[in-house]
Every structure is written in C-alpha cells, then in structure tokens.
Motif scaffolding. Structure first.
Motif, PDB file in Angstrom:
ATOM      1  N   LEU A   1       0.850  -1.201   0.044  1.00  0.00           N
ATOM      2  CA  LEU A   1      -0.083   0.103  -0.010  1.00  0.00           C
ATOM      3  C   LEU A   1       0.840   1.210  -0.091  1.00  0.00           C
ATOM      4  N   HIS A   2       0.643   2.142  -1.028  1.00  0.00           N
ATOM      5  CA  HIS A   2       1.466   3.340  -0.858  1.00  0.00           C
ATOM      6  C   HIS A   2       0.408   4.439  -0.755  1.00  0.00           C
ATOM      7  N   THR A   3       0.584   5.346   0.112  1.00  0.00           N
ATOM      8  CA  THR A   3      -0.246   6.616   0.564  1.00  0.00           C
ATOM      9  C   THR A   3       0.352   7.779   0.363  1.00  0.00           C
ATOM     10  N   HIS A   4      -0.215   8.926   0.284  1.00  0.00           N
ATOM     11  CA  HIS A   4       0.407  10.262   0.180  1.00  0.00           C
ATOM     12  C   HIS A   4      -0.446  10.787   1.462  1.00  0.00           C
ATOM     13  N   THR A   5      -0.052  11.051   2.487  1.00  0.00           N
ATOM     14  CA  THR A   5      -0.505  11.586   3.899  1.00  0.00           C
ATOM     15  C   THR A   5       0.346  12.856   3.973  1.00  0.00           C
TER      16      THR A   5
ATOM     17  N   GLY B   1       9.097  13.937   0.775  1.00  0.00           N
ATOM     18  CA  GLY B   1       8.103  14.843   0.385  1.00  0.00           C
ATOM     19  C   GLY B   1       7.252  14.263  -0.563  1.00  0.00           C
ATOM     20  N   HIS B   2       6.975  12.970  -0.432  1.00  0.00           N
ATOM     21  CA  HIS B   2       6.099  12.042  -1.383  1.00  0.00           C
ATOM     22  C   HIS B   2       5.143  11.190  -0.437  1.00  0.00           C
ATOM     23  N   GLY B   3       5.540  10.139   0.260  1.00  0.00           N
ATOM     24  CA  GLY B   3       4.594   9.489   0.898  1.00  0.00           C
ATOM     25  C   GLY B   3       5.242   7.956   1.631  1.00  0.00           C
TER      26      GLY B   3
END
Ligand SMILES: CSC[C@@H](O)[C@@H](O)C(=O)COP(=O)(O)O
Ligand SMILES: [Zn+2]
Length: 204
Positions: free
Chosen positions: A93-97, A168-170
C-alpha cells in the motif's frame, strides 16, 4: 478478473484509504500478490478511493511486464521490488498523507526513528515500546527504476521491514496479506501523527 478473495480485500482497503483522505486526487497505489510470479496493481492516474476490481492490472513480478498492455501505476517498479525482495509480502500500500509528506521533509536523516510508543506494537513482531523502529527514508525520484535500484542496494545491506518513506512524497508499506498491510499503514500513520505533533510541541 475471476474470484480472488485477496483482491476483494484490497479493493475494500482502497476505499478505506480513500475515506481516510490518505490518497488525495490520484495519489497512491496499491497491489496484491497473486502468486510467486504475478501481482495485481492499481491502474495509473485514477482516484484510488473509488477503484473496482477491474481497475487492477496483472504485472509480472520479475520484470514489470504487463500481459494485457494496460497501464498500471507509474510506481509499479517499487511494488514489484518489494515482492521480489520479500517472498512473504502479500500486499503493498502506497499513500500520500500530510503526516508522511511533512515528516519525511523535516527529517534530514536517512530514517525516521520511532521509539517510546505503545502503538509500535501494531508492527509485526514488535512487542515493546522500548524498541527503536527505523523507517528508511529515501530521497524522492521521478525515475522509478533508479529509485528501485537505490532501495534494492539499501536492502542488500540493511534490514527493511514494514515500509519506507519517500521524501516529500509518502509512505510505501506492506504485509503478509492485505489485512497486515492495512494494520501497518494505520499503525505507521498513527505513529507519524504522534511524532509530528511531538516535534512541533517540543520545538516551542
Ligand atoms: C498525484 S501525482 C502522484 C503520482 O506521481 C504518484 O506518486 C502516485 O502515487 C500515483 O501514481 P499512479 O500512476 O496513479 O499509481
Ligand atoms: Zn506516489
């Protein structure tokens, strides 16, 4: 796509992530392992909170080949790297929080170190708040092949568990199945929120 229960779990996880606001706009990507050779990856450029099973594309783990000719995530190479490195990994799972984006910029080092939190025990095998958990932090790169090579070189020398941050990405995290990947994501997000607040308060 024929019945494949882990994909149902992944679609549910995507909706949950969307509801949390952890994949804003078209950010984030998700996958599940089918077997030793293939995984199913989210299609590129979609709102990941409203994906259906048809939005998942089969990708060959060894070489990122896509038998259907469709376009999976731009970050496919990071998912397949994890499946190659960890035969036990069943979902990524890759998220941008906001928390992972901000903390990964504020932290100048090569890892985000977490200790003293009871919630560290949400991570597989962790039994005490007294451990220090280092979540590796890599500089972001639009060249995903180069980024995957950097992460692979790191993993050749240093244990890589649970997930990593891209500056700076997630966050990209994984587990033996969708449920464990979800638990790792939720646990890490909670820890990031705590760590960000702690740093803010202690800076005053
Ligand atoms: C909203 S831009 C984000 C992308 O560049 C990327 O980081 C991302 O997470 C989603 O890419 P995708 O190709 O849809 O899987
Ligand atoms: Zn991303």
């Amino acid at each position: 796509m024929t019945d494949f229960l882990p994909l149902e779990h992944l679609v549910a996880a995507c909706h949950w992530i969307g509801g949390k606001g952890w994949a804003p706009a078209t950010g984030g990507n998700m996958s599940v392992r089918q077997d030793a050779e293939y995984c199913l990856l989210s299609a590129s450029g979609k709102d990941k909170g409203s994906l259906t099973r048809d939005d998942f594309i089969q990708v060959e783990i060894a070489n990122n080949a896509v038998p259907s000719g469709r376009t999976p995530s731009a970050e496919t190479g990071l998912h397949t790297l994890i499946y190659r490195l960890f035969p036990q990994a069943g979902a990524v799972l890759h998220t941008h929080t906001v928390n992972s984006t901000v903390l990964s910029r504020v932290e100048q080092g090569d890892a985000l170190r977490l200790s003293g939190y009871e919630m560290q025990k949400t991570l597989a095998g962790q039994q005490t708040h007294l451990n220090t958990i280092a979540i590796p932090l890599f500089d972001n790169d639009q060249d995903i092949d180069a980024l995957a090579q950097r992460i692979a070189a790191f993993a050749a020398n240093t244990p890589l568990q649970y997930g990593f941050l891209l500056r700076g990405h997630g966050l990209t995290c994984w587990g033996k199945d969708v449920n464990e990947a979800r638990r790792h994501l939720e646990g890490l997000e909670f820890l990031f929120e705590c760590e960000l607040q702690r740093r803010l308060l202690e800076a005053k």
